[in-house]
Scaffold this motif. Structure first.
Motif, mmCIF file in Angstrom:
data_model
loop_
_atom_site.group_PDB
_atom_site.id
_atom_site.type_symbol
_atom_site.label_atom_id
_atom_site.label_comp_id
_atom_site.label_asym_id
_atom_site.label_seq_id
_atom_site.Cartn_x
_atom_site.Cartn_y
_atom_site.Cartn_z
ATOM 1 N N ARG A 145 0.641 -1.255 0.019
ATOM 2 C CA ARG A 145 -0.118 0.117 -0.012
ATOM 3 C C ARG A 145 0.610 1.402 0.042
ATOM 4 O O ARG A 145 0.214 2.303 0.254
ATOM 5 C CB ARG A 145 -1.130 0.062 1.263
ATOM 6 C CG ARG A 145 -1.971 -1.300 1.211
ATOM 7 C CD ARG A 145 -2.764 -1.145 2.339
ATOM 8 N NE ARG A 145 -3.919 -0.102 2.298
ATOM 9 C CZ ARG A 145 -5.013 -0.547 1.553
ATOM 10 N NH1 ARG A 145 -5.296 -1.665 1.228
ATOM 11 N NH2 ARG A 145 -5.820 0.444 1.655
ATOM 12 N N CYS A 198 5.299 0.374 -3.540
ATOM 13 C CA CYS A 198 6.606 -0.352 -3.495
ATOM 14 C C CYS A 198 6.719 -1.634 -4.149
ATOM 15 O O CYS A 198 7.578 -2.221 -4.782
ATOM 16 C CB CYS A 198 7.254 -0.327 -2.156
ATOM 17 S SG CYS A 198 7.723 1.268 -1.499
ATOM 18 N N SER A 256 2.042 -5.263 -6.245
ATOM 19 C CA SER A 256 0.935 -6.111 -6.151
ATOM 20 C C SER A 256 -0.407 -5.547 -6.755
ATOM 21 O O SER A 256 -1.101 -6.258 -7.190
ATOM 22 C CB SER A 256 0.848 -6.469 -4.547
ATOM 23 O OG SER A 256 1.791 -7.287 -4.118
HETATM 24 S S1 FES Z 1 0.286 -2.207 -3.078
HETATM 25 FE FE1 FES Z 1 0.668 -0.905 -4.396
HETATM 26 S S2 FES Z 1 2.885 -1.193 -4.662
HETATM 27 FE FE2 FES Z 1 2.479 -2.443 -3.184
#
Ligand code: FES
Length: 121
Positions: free
Chosen positions: A44, A47, A50
């Protein structure tokens, strides 16, 4: 009052297409979650990749993300967790680890092929 922009996400893993009219400047992922539509995530913080998506049309403000290279952004990928609405946009969730492999796979292959110290890149 901020203008509203239609944000559409084709959520491949669930086979659903979800759209909301979202005020300009709002975080996309937060808006979807607060309206009962959670999306893939892990860190979140921009980084881990996902939450990466393919941008099918439109643009979004993803300046806060450090986990996606300029090359990947120019190839049409974005990170939902840090992105804000700037206009109408249509997105598609990535295949599992698609962006991670594209961005970091070459480094992982080098590590795997190294004899001795795998961190000596
Ligand atoms: S949840 Fe968005 S880059 Fe990790």
């Amino acid at each position: 009052m901020k203008p509203l922009h239609k944000v559409t996400i084709h959520y491949k893993q669930t086979g659903r297409t979800i759209s909301f009219d979202i005020p300009e400047g709002e975080h996309i992922m937060h808006f979807f979650e607060s309206n009962g539509e959670p999306l893939p995530f892990s860190c979140r913080n921009g980084c881990c990749t996902s939450c990466a998506v393919r941008i099918l049309s439109g643009e979004m403000d993803q300046r806060a993300g450090i986990g996606l290279s300029q090359e990947m952004q120019s190839r049409g990928y974005g990170l939902l967790c840090i992105s804000k609405v700037t206009g109408p946009i249509e997105l598609e969730t990535q295949d599992e680890d698609e962006v991670y492999e594209m961005q970091f796979g070459k480094y992982l292959e080098r590590i795997k092929s190294k004899a001795g110290n795998p961190f000596d890149l």
